[in-house]
Design a protein around this motif. Sequence first.
Motif, mmCIF file in Angstrom:
data_model
loop_
_atom_site.group_PDB
_atom_site.id
_atom_site.type_symbol
_atom_site.label_atom_id
_atom_site.label_comp_id
_atom_site.label_asym_id
_atom_site.label_seq_id
_atom_site.Cartn_x
_atom_site.Cartn_y
_atom_site.Cartn_z
ATOM 1 N N THR B 56 -22.547 51.625 -27.933
ATOM 2 C CA THR B 56 -22.027 51.486 -26.928
ATOM 3 C C THR B 56 -22.962 51.725 -25.644
ATOM 4 N N ASN B 57 -22.875 50.825 -24.365
ATOM 5 C CA ASN B 57 -23.466 51.202 -23.318
ATOM 6 C C ASN B 57 -24.932 50.913 -23.590
ATOM 7 N N LYS B 58 -25.186 49.710 -24.253
ATOM 8 C CA LYS B 58 -26.557 49.418 -24.772
ATOM 9 C C LYS B 58 -27.224 48.341 -23.876
ATOM 10 N N VAL B 59 -28.661 48.635 -23.591
ATOM 11 C CA VAL B 59 -29.536 47.470 -22.903
ATOM 12 C C VAL B 59 -30.254 47.195 -24.198
ATOM 13 N N THR B 60 -30.621 45.695 -24.000
ATOM 14 C CA THR B 60 -31.605 45.239 -25.176
ATOM 15 C C THR B 60 -33.040 45.402 -24.829
ATOM 16 N N PHE B 61 -33.642 45.936 -25.700
ATOM 17 C CA PHE B 61 -34.955 46.104 -25.633
ATOM 18 C C PHE B 61 -35.753 44.812 -25.522
ATOM 19 N N LEU B 132 -25.146 62.375 -26.319
ATOM 20 C CA LEU B 132 -25.204 61.349 -25.295
ATOM 21 C C LEU B 132 -25.333 60.053 -25.719
ATOM 22 N N ASP B 133 -24.527 59.004 -25.233
ATOM 23 C CA ASP B 133 -24.517 57.422 -25.823
ATOM 24 C C ASP B 133 -25.919 56.829 -24.996
ATOM 25 N N ALA B 134 -26.222 55.727 -25.183
ATOM 26 C CA ALA B 134 -27.553 55.130 -24.646
ATOM 27 C C ALA B 134 -27.319 54.926 -23.137
ATOM 28 N N ALA B 135 -26.333 55.241 -22.587
ATOM 29 C CA ALA B 135 -26.109 55.289 -21.119
ATOM 30 C C ALA B 135 -26.697 54.000 -20.362
#
Lengths: 288, 425
Positions: B56-61, B132-135
Amino acid sequence: MKSKSLLAILLAGSVIVTGCNSSDDESTEKKSSTLATTNETTAIDLQAEVDAYKEFAIDQMDQFTTETEKFVVAVKSGDIEKAKGIYPTARMFFERSEPIAESFGDLDPRIDARLADLEEEGQGKENWTGYHKIEYGLWVDNTTKGYEKIADQLLADSKELRARVETVEVTPKLMMTGAVDLLNEVSTSKITGEEEIFSHTDLYDFKANIEGADKIFTILEDKIEAKDPELAKNLTEKFKAVNDLLAKYETKNGYVSYTELTKEDTKALAEAVNHLGEPLSQMGIILE
Amino acid sequence: MTETKGEKILDKKFSRRQMLKMTGLGAAGVAIGATGLGGVIKTFGMDFLDDDSTVTNKVTFYGKHQSGIATDVQKNIYFASLIVLVKSKQELQELFKMWTPLAVRLMNGEMIGDSMTNGMIPPKDTGEAKGLDAANLSITFGIGPSLFEKKEFGLTSKKPAQLKDLPHFPKDQLDDTYTGGDICIQACADDPQVAFHAVRNLVRAASGKVSLKWSQAGFNSVPVVNNKKQTPRNLFAFKDGTENPITSSQKDMNEVVWVQSGESKNWMTDGSYLVARRIQMHLETWDRTALKEQENTFGRHRDSGAPIGKKDEFEAMDIDRKDDKGNFVVPETSHAFLAKSVDARILRRAFSYSSGIMDSTGSYDAGLLFLSFQKNPDQFTKIQNSLGRIDKLNEYITHRGSAVFACFPGIQKGSYIGEALFKTL
């Protein structure tokens, strides 16, 4: 506790050092149950290393007592210049073996407390003894008068320290955390000039702390080399980098005053110590 | 960090190699579900960590462009400028190779190392982001002009003409403490601790190879109205970024932000240039300035963000508008007027900062960590030159820090950060 049993297995033969940090135990507790079994067979024998380190510490304490005696004589005879000359070099023997000296919670502050340490505990000058008290007399009060009793006490404490060193149970854990602690000492108080606030002889302590850590590395080097040659090489390089930097501030008789260091100088020294500290903290891999 | 997937798998202490073994090395090229532990993928004989799409709350690398540029602006930033200590091209290359899987893990909301088995050494991950999540963490890497000056890397011929220190601008009061750098790491996240943790762990993993030159934490607050993100306000209470290119528009971004093939050195194609300015804002003087004067300084209305004389934030500035007496409606000395007078656009991605008190004056050391992305730093220079000495805003701000970085193009799966630069050597 589970972790205790783990350590007992890892450090086969050696007793956990007095003052073993209980919070450390808690933090490793969760992981240890499965590990004890896997690591049991790989625990290595470090008895020779432990013995070598103890021998080193005792030798340092011998010299510390001898030099302290000279210092005390100078103080009591009112020879300020002579006392000032002995002060930084005598202390180096103490600073090199601080992981051992520190294990005596009562003696260490009697010998080495700074006024700031006492004030933190709500105590005042009247409870202050040891080297730094006399440092204050020599460099601030510019006298030895009134410090005779303190000097006598210092010598008695040094001798007691020397005697009690024999009883310290040196363990691999003490050596490894001790090496990192020596660097932490440098990072938090020597590099800021807070250790020798009156005499500004901080670089002597700095050098001695590094030498103390270097000694532990040297003793363990073969074991580290066998486990991770890259780490051994890296540590050799990083020790050299710190020592090369320190060499820039050497004088005929020792080191320049801390007050002569610029912000750039202290930053470079602090960074070199940090770059040494990271790989140094990895020495524990030999216990895997 | 992510309590769901990552945690479970980390606890089992699977190394990447074990995972490959377990799933059968024969199945080359098959993703171990695009799900587990960032999905370990084997391609072309190389195994690497992949983006974990279940987080969740993930931006792609991985992708055509690095994250943290077109990414929706997050609430927090930790920006670090580093000096390189390694002495050879190979070591420099190894540094970026080493950082690549760590960045993937961090952006997946994972710890950078597997669980510890040895209580006698410090943990690999510093640990403060656990739970904490990926924020929406994004990590952006760039390199500064000074890196190309270091002869030992042999990069001189690879230096893009566009990558040079910014010229001196009127009223610049640059402090070396906040200027320049060989490498930058921009970590943005919706959680300040996640952003800080990312930089801290990347720098720690590179101990002895880099040292921190300067860093700055920053924050942003984005009001949301009817589920729609509004333009954030700076510490002078004015909206910042209204005129930005639309980040979802390929055309806009290609025109303004992404280096197109042939526009710079080849290794920068699909990359972007980052300008960083640490701008102190004199809050005390601003706060005693009348509202009308504040609005004339920016050229916009404070509350609505609309150009002076207009109602809506996104209405065109139309700087040529004049009143009955023939005076410009938007004052000629206003920030917006001057910025609009030049034909140059940039993508602003600024954050406010507050870093204690200025020793010398007792005033706030607060302001703007101005960050802008553009395909050529000249776009920024044009605008800044137009502001020049005239900009009314100058009275209330002082530029204290400055840096420019070439941010690499995106990273392809199986590749590493900056590969194009090293590969062409």
